[in-house]
Design a protein around this motif. Sequence first.
Motif, PDB file in Angstrom:
ATOM      1  N   ALA A 302      87.887  23.275  26.960  1.00  0.00           N
ATOM      2  CA  ALA A 302      89.308  23.403  27.293  1.00  0.00           C
ATOM      3  C   ALA A 302      89.445  24.238  28.551  1.00  0.00           C
ATOM      4  O   ALA A 302      88.563  25.046  28.872  1.00  0.00           O
ATOM      5  CB  ALA A 302      90.077  24.050  26.141  1.00  0.00           C
ATOM      6  N   PRO A 303      90.527  24.054  29.313  1.00  0.00           N
ATOM      7  CA  PRO A 303      90.737  24.874  30.511  1.00  0.00           C
ATOM      8  C   PRO A 303      90.622  26.364  30.202  1.00  0.00           C
ATOM      9  O   PRO A 303      91.131  26.838  29.192  1.00  0.00           O
ATOM     10  CB  PRO A 303      92.157  24.502  30.950  1.00  0.00           C
ATOM     11  CG  PRO A 303      92.337  23.098  30.461  1.00  0.00           C
ATOM     12  CD  PRO A 303      91.620  23.059  29.134  1.00  0.00           C
ATOM     13  N   GLY A 304      89.921  27.069  31.086  1.00  0.00           N
ATOM     14  CA  GLY A 304      89.713  28.501  30.921  1.00  0.00           C
ATOM     15  C   GLY A 304      88.392  28.876  30.304  1.00  0.00           C
ATOM     16  O   GLY A 304      87.973  30.032  30.377  1.00  0.00           O
ATOM     17  N   ASP A 305      87.697  27.917  29.660  1.00  0.00           N
ATOM     18  CA  ASP A 305      86.358  28.197  29.150  1.00  0.00           C
ATOM     19  C   ASP A 305      85.411  28.475  30.319  1.00  0.00           C
ATOM     20  O   ASP A 305      85.620  27.982  31.434  1.00  0.00           O
ATOM     21  CB  ASP A 305      85.823  27.010  28.347  1.00  0.00           C
ATOM     22  CG  ASP A 305      86.587  26.768  27.058  1.00  0.00           C
ATOM     23  OD1 ASP A 305      87.308  27.686  26.602  1.00  0.00           O
ATOM     24  OD2 ASP A 305      86.479  25.652  26.507  1.00  0.00           O
ATOM     25  N   LEU A 306      84.369  29.221  30.047  1.00  0.00           N
ATOM     26  CA  LEU A 306      83.356  29.483  31.072  1.00  0.00           C
ATOM     27  C   LEU A 306      82.097  28.681  30.776  1.00  0.00           C
ATOM     28  O   LEU A 306      81.637  28.611  29.628  1.00  0.00           O
ATOM     29  CB  LEU A 306      83.020  30.975  31.139  1.00  0.00           C
ATOM     30  CG  LEU A 306      84.158  31.916  31.551  1.00  0.00           C
ATOM     31  CD1 LEU A 306      83.612  33.328  31.780  1.00  0.00           C
ATOM     32  CD2 LEU A 306      84.881  31.425  32.806  1.00  0.00           C
ATOM     33  N   LEU A 307      81.551  28.071  31.814  1.00  0.00           N
ATOM     34  CA  LEU A 307      80.322  27.276  31.732  1.00  0.00           C
ATOM     35  C   LEU A 307      79.175  28.081  32.324  1.00  0.00           C
ATOM     36  O   LEU A 307      79.309  28.650  33.413  1.00  0.00           O
ATOM     37  CB  LEU A 307      80.478  25.958  32.494  1.00  0.00           C
ATOM     38  CG  LEU A 307      81.737  25.135  32.225  1.00  0.00           C
ATOM     39  CD1 LEU A 307      81.700  23.841  33.044  1.00  0.00           C
ATOM     40  CD2 LEU A 307      81.911  24.835  30.749  1.00  0.00           C
ATOM     41  N   PHE A 308      78.039  28.094  31.650  1.00  0.00           N
ATOM     42  CA  PHE A 308      76.898  28.895  32.077  1.00  0.00           C
ATOM     43  C   PHE A 308      75.679  28.012  32.323  1.00  0.00           C
ATOM     44  O   PHE A 308      75.491  26.981  31.653  1.00  0.00           O
ATOM     45  CB  PHE A 308      76.566  29.945  31.014  1.00  0.00           C
ATOM     46  CG  PHE A 308      77.656  30.959  30.822  1.00  0.00           C
ATOM     47  CD1 PHE A 308      77.704  32.098  31.613  1.00  0.00           C
ATOM     48  CD2 PHE A 308      78.644  30.769  29.863  1.00  0.00           C
ATOM     49  CE1 PHE A 308      78.715  33.038  31.446  1.00  0.00           C
ATOM     50  CE2 PHE A 308      79.661  31.696  29.690  1.00  0.00           C
ATOM     51  CZ  PHE A 308      79.693  32.829  30.489  1.00  0.00           C
ATOM     52  N   TYR A 309      74.850  28.466  33.258  1.00  0.00           N
ATOM     53  CA  TYR A 309      73.642  27.747  33.653  1.00  0.00           C
ATOM     54  C   TYR A 309      72.464  28.700  33.658  1.00  0.00           C
ATOM     55  O   TYR A 309      72.598  29.870  34.046  1.00  0.00           O
ATOM     56  CB  TYR A 309      73.848  27.107  35.028  1.00  0.00           C
ATOM     57  CG  TYR A 309      74.990  26.110  35.018  1.00  0.00           C
ATOM     58  CD1 TYR A 309      74.758  24.765  34.759  1.00  0.00           C
ATOM     59  CD2 TYR A 309      76.305  26.531  35.193  1.00  0.00           C
ATOM     60  CE1 TYR A 309      75.805  23.856  34.693  1.00  0.00           C
ATOM     61  CE2 TYR A 309      77.366  25.636  35.120  1.00  0.00           C
ATOM     62  CZ  TYR A 309      77.101  24.301  34.870  1.00  0.00           C
ATOM     63  OH  TYR A 309      78.149  23.401  34.786  1.00  0.00           O
ATOM     64  N   ALA A 310      71.305  28.187  33.207  1.00  0.00           N
ATOM     65  CA  ALA A 310      70.134  29.044  33.026  1.00  0.00           C
ATOM     66  C   ALA A 310      68.886  28.365  33.549  1.00  0.00           C
ATOM     67  O   ALA A 310      68.776  27.125  33.598  1.00  0.00           O
ATOM     68  CB  ALA A 310      69.961  29.389  31.547  1.00  0.00           C
ATOM     69  N   HIS A 311      67.918  29.174  33.928  1.00  0.00           N
ATOM     70  CA  HIS A 311      66.611  28.672  34.345  1.00  0.00           C
ATOM     71  C   HIS A 311      65.872  28.040  33.166  1.00  0.00           C
ATOM     72  O   HIS A 311      66.306  28.127  32.018  1.00  0.00           O
ATOM     73  CB  HIS A 311      65.779  29.812  34.929  1.00  0.00           C
ATOM     74  CG  HIS A 311      66.358  30.412  36.183  1.00  0.00           C
ATOM     75  ND1 HIS A 311      66.400  29.737  37.380  1.00  0.00           N
ATOM     76  CD2 HIS A 311      66.909  31.631  36.413  1.00  0.00           C
ATOM     77  CE1 HIS A 311      66.952  30.506  38.306  1.00  0.00           C
ATOM     78  NE2 HIS A 311      67.272  31.663  37.741  1.00  0.00           N
ATOM     79  N   ASP A 312      64.742  27.423  33.473  1.00  0.00           N
ATOM     80  CA  ASP A 312      63.874  26.832  32.445  1.00  0.00           C
ATOM     81  C   ASP A 312      64.628  25.842  31.577  1.00  0.00           C
ATOM     82  O   ASP A 312      64.648  25.926  30.339  1.00  0.00           O
ATOM     83  CB  ASP A 312      63.239  27.928  31.572  1.00  0.00           C
ATOM     84  CG  ASP A 312      62.408  28.911  32.383  1.00  0.00           C
ATOM     85  OD1 ASP A 312      61.790  28.475  33.377  1.00  0.00           O
ATOM     86  OD2 ASP A 312      62.387  30.099  32.033  1.00  0.00           O
ATOM     87  N   SER A 313      65.290  24.910  32.257  1.00  0.00           N
ATOM     88  CA  SER A 313      66.023  23.843  31.571  1.00  0.00           C
ATOM     89  C   SER A 313      67.040  24.374  30.574  1.00  0.00           C
ATOM     90  O   SER A 313      67.177  23.875  29.448  1.00  0.00           O
ATOM     91  CB  SER A 313      65.036  22.895  30.873  1.00  0.00           C
ATOM     92  OG  SER A 313      64.178  22.282  31.817  1.00  0.00           O
TER      93      SER A 313
END
Length: 358
Positions: A302-313
């Motif tokens: 939903a709008p306002g959620d935060l998306l996160f990205y990480a190393h090692d797939s």
Amino acid sequence: MPTSVPRPGRRRATAALTVLASAAALALPSATAHAAGPQRAGADAPSAPSGTPPTAYVDVAVATVWTGPDSPRPVDAPALTDPVHPDAWQRAMTGEQQKELVSEGLTQTQVQYGRPVYVLEKKDGWSKVAVPDQASPKNPLGYPGWIPDAQLTRNAHYGAVSAHRPFALVDKHLKTQLYDDPQLRSKTLRIGVNTRLPVLGRTGKAVRVDTPDQGPKWLSAGEVSLHRRESDIPRPSGDDLVRFAKKFLGLPYLWGGRSGFGVDCSGLTSTVYQAQGIELPRDADAQALHAGGRKVAKDDLAPGDLLFYAHDSGTGAIYHVALYVGDDKMIEAHDLKPVRISRARFDADYWGAMRYLP
């Protein structure tokens, strides 16, 4: 900003001033206290307990917090002075010098004009500080790093006024102007979004505020919102967060940036939430792991959620955060490029999403 890898003259006012005998005389918006979850920004926080380090206040438009006193390079001189010159600093840096901020981990965060810091240590014209309104696992007192002494003041009167007065929050544009006069003709300091200054009074079109180094000044009433306390900032919806985040579109990327002059990824998200009354930690990994949110499935975003990205797939250290807009799009500060709306990336590096609203 990931933490586990190197980070890619006074004029006396006389016209129509309503001087307040007490903060309660202000006609301010009211708001109800909100339920638990992520901490409300500065929500009626008690005074610092006895034994905490001395407090200083930032007396430049924005102070950069450096990794150490030896971190700045010659090109960084505009960021070390009083007054500070954040736009000139960023223009002076080449692309390679911008990358060096990341690869060498030279900067940590930034602190707005008038905000308090705890002074932990002093060395050769520098102060090691902790920033209490930027939470971090690195130090329970707040985000740590070094600020030139020239950009700090110990003003006990300002501190007392800040503790007991309503405040003006700069939240209508990324930058606004302080003035010497209530007619808003004589400009002094340009300050950035999410700056908070204690309110002394107001006229129809101007708000009189105290400052840490210049005494009373004026802000345009149309550039700020007024609140009795931090917890009175109305609880935002996801759409409110997105609308506020869109004010940052086109703002330059700056490693460690957390102001209306430049931001990095987590500087963007933490500033958006804090200006809307919700306190998140400063860095991306801490926002994901230590902010009291709940994980959200990709199909339920939903709008306002935060998306996160990480190393090692997506299983390693978190290195990036963006704010979900809706329709598989997100707002991000990434890859040394200005803040922009991108297609949400659900690739191998996608760690997941967190929600901090009910």
